[in-house]
Design an enzyme around this catalytic site. Structure first.
Site, PDB file in Angstrom:
ATOM      1  N   ARG A   1       9.849  29.237   7.407  1.00  0.00           N
ATOM      2  CA  ARG A   1       9.216  30.280   6.253  1.00  0.00           C
ATOM      3  C   ARG A   1       9.832  29.844   5.079  1.00  0.00           C
ATOM      4  NH1 ARG A   1       8.132  35.649   9.888  1.00  0.00           N
ATOM      5  NH2 ARG A   1       6.752  34.571  11.642  1.00  0.00           N
TER       6      ARG A   1
ATOM      7  N   ARG B   1      17.432  36.552   7.822  1.00  0.00           N
ATOM      8  CA  ARG B   1      16.278  36.042   7.347  1.00  0.00           C
ATOM      9  C   ARG B   1      16.479  34.569   6.868  1.00  0.00           C
ATOM     10  NH1 ARG B   1      12.022  38.714   5.348  1.00  0.00           N
ATOM     11  NH2 ARG B   1      12.830  40.741   5.664  1.00  0.00           N
TER      12      ARG B   1
ATOM     13  N   GLU C   1      13.392  44.953  12.862  1.00  0.00           N
ATOM     14  CA  GLU C   1      12.576  44.120  13.264  1.00  0.00           C
ATOM     15  C   GLU C   1      13.047  43.025  14.216  1.00  0.00           C
ATOM     16  OE1 GLU C   1       9.305  42.891  10.669  1.00  0.00           O
ATOM     17  OE2 GLU C   1       8.725  41.638  12.572  1.00  0.00           O
TER      18      GLU C   1
ATOM     19  N   SER D   1       6.966  41.580  16.682  1.00  0.00           N
ATOM     20  CA  SER D   1       5.835  42.332  15.866  1.00  0.00           C
ATOM     21  C   SER D   1       4.764  41.991  16.874  1.00  0.00           C
ATOM     22  CB  SER D   1       5.704  41.737  14.627  1.00  0.00           C
ATOM     23  OG  SER D   1       4.776  42.548  13.998  1.00  0.00           O
TER      24      SER D   1
ATOM     25  N   ARG E   1      17.232  36.356  15.900  1.00  0.00           N
ATOM     26  CA  ARG E   1      17.491  37.847  15.575  1.00  0.00           C
ATOM     27  C   ARG E   1      18.075  38.453  16.817  1.00  0.00           C
ATOM     28  NH1 ARG E   1      13.367  40.370  11.423  1.00  0.00           N
ATOM     29  NH2 ARG E   1      13.820  39.062   9.684  1.00  0.00           N
TER      30      ARG E   1
END
Length: 426
Positions: A262, A277, A349, A352, A391
């Site tokens: 990303r 991130r 998070e 999801s 994560r």
RNA sequence: GGAGAGGUGGCAGAGUGGUCGAAUGUACCUGACUCGAAAUCAGGAGUACCGUUACCGGUACCGUGGGUUCGAAUCCCACCCUCUCCGCCA
């Protein structure tokens, strides 16, 4: 994509639903294009019908050896007329398509109102964050202390938002991935899948990342460019692109481990510390393709499958339902799982899970044949992280840290670490 | 990267300018025969869109995109993909 028939029937209802997200759908503009499209299409098809029948007459006359000059003269203008009509139709269709591809999915009624994450609703809290009898550190310090996590080397190689893992820490991430794949295949009925990490634009169009969110993606400079997948959802869901499957293969349940890439454009200054991130991270993704009547139950089940991973790892988490303003573009309803991170003293998070209903399958033509009607119907697609491995590694490091700087290996992962119970310096 | 062959309906496979959306075979569905099945016979059956919605009519789709033509699966151009051989490589 929203059902064009529904759009024609009740554009105002659609606009009201999308407004809950804060999305403004200009119905008048859409309607203007739609009216042009309709008349242009009718005109185009009428002209084509005329052309086809006169061409047949010419053929028949020639076959009889008759003179066709008169016939040819009578259709002289037809070509120009048709071309003009086709151009108008094409323009209208292009305008409509770009509007419709930019519309987010309709929200289900039980999605709560709200503009941002502060309005997300907690539906469940699992586990109790551990109380530490020493000063806790975050994963960056823990990893550096062990000499197993190196951001400096990563930045020399690739710049910011990359990490280098060494030794048992690298293995711990691999153990997490293996553990998750094993649980989902052996206990939850998913089929393990290996897929390309480079995809073409039509795949991203199908799942909804394109045309709107190209800036979030890495793209190669080939003549027909490849994109690096931002999630396994893209290649896995597109397995069903342009196909019609029989009812007896449903539900289709795939699990895939892939790296995810990303660009994180626009996230400057956000989560700059550590590996929360990154431009590149590992994730185990769950994807289901089911009949329309099954997707609501499937979302609950799929979310539960991701929860099992956190429970087996004994990581405290909470489950929230995303509000209208925070939910993703293509989702009709989303649960986020947020894991407790002692280093941030917050839930973050880690998964999801979304029900896309027919939003993606309409874009990519993923259908099944309903034996009751004998007709092809759009599948419903769902996906969720089961869970993000990078994560999860952070969560294990921080929740299992010890006063001496070591990390205990969660019991569930020890078989994947050759029985190793703790990661410590040298 | 070089040379050659080829992409047509679920599959196989015809079709080189005119009722071709497409023969034929096979698989599939329905009916007949049968106690039942097989075999046989008859019929049906692609996907999407538009109009009408009782029935039906129209349009598009033969790898993709352009072009030629009154008319293209068929001719021309570009691209993509697959296969075979050679080279290279994990």
């Amino acid at each position: 994509m929203i059902d064009p028939k529904l759009l024609r029937q009740s554009a105002d209802d659609v606009a009201a639903n999308l407004a809950r997200r804060g999305f403004e759908f200009d119905v008048d503009e859409w309607r203007a294009h739609e009216e042009i499209r309709k008349s242009a299409q009718m005109q185009t098809e009428a002209l084509r019908a005329e052309r086809n029948s006169s061409a047949r007459k010419v053929g028949a006359a020639k076959a009889r050896g008759e003179d066709v000059a008169g016939l040819l003269a009578s259709v002289k203008d037809l070509g120009d007329q048709l071309q003009a009509a086709e151009e108008q139709l094409q323009k209208a269709q292009f305008a409509l398509q770009s509007i419709e591809l930019g519309l987010p999915n309709l929200l289900l009624d039980d999605v709560p109102d709200g503009f941002d994450e502060s309005a997300n609703c907690e539906v469940l809290k699992w586990g109790t964050p551990r109380t530490f009898e020493f000063e806790t550190r975050d994963h960056v310090d823990i990893g550096a202390g062990l000499g197993l996590l190196d951001f400096d080397a990563a930045s020399r190689i690739s710049g910011s938002r990359f990490a280098v893992l060494h030794g048992p820490l690298a293995r711990l991430q691999r153990a997490l991935i293996q553990f998750m794949l094993d649980v989902h295949t052996a206990e939850h009925g998913y089929s393990e899948t290996y897929v390309p990490y480079l995809v073409q634009s039509q795949a991203l169009m199908g799942t909804g990342q394109l045309p709107k969110f190209g800036a979030d993606l890495f793209k190669t400079d080939n003549e027909t460019p490849f994109y690096l997948i931002p999630t396994a959802e893209v290649p896995v869901t597109n397995l069903l692109r342009d196909t019609i499957v029989e009812a007896d293969v449903l539900p289709l349940k795939y699990v895939a481990h892939t790296p995810c890439f990303r660009s994180e454009a626009g996230s400057y200054g956000k989560d700059t510390r550590g590996m929360i991130r990154q431009h590149q991270f590992e994730k185990v993704e769950l994807v289901q393709l089911v009949a329309a009547t099954e997707s609501s139950d499937a979302l609950e089940a799929l979310t539960g499958h991701a929860e099992v991973i956190l429970q087996r790892l004994e990581l405290p988490y909470r489950k929230v339902i995303l509000c209208a303003g925070d939910i993703g573009f293509g989702s009709s309803k989303t649960y986020d799982l947020e894991v407790w991170l002692p280093g941030q003293n917050a839930y973050r998070e880690i998964s999801s899970c979304s029900n896309y209903r027919d939003f993606q399958s309409r874009r990519m033509g993923a259908r099944w044949r309903n034996p009751e009607s004998g007709k092809p119907e759009l599948l419903h697609t769902l996906n969720g992280s089961g869970v993000a491995a990078g994560r999860a590694l952070v969560a294990v490091m921080e929740n299992y840290q010890q006063a001496d700087g070591s990390i205990s290996v969660p019991a569930a992962l020890q078989p994947y670490m050759a029985g190793q119970k703790s990661i410590r310096k040298n």
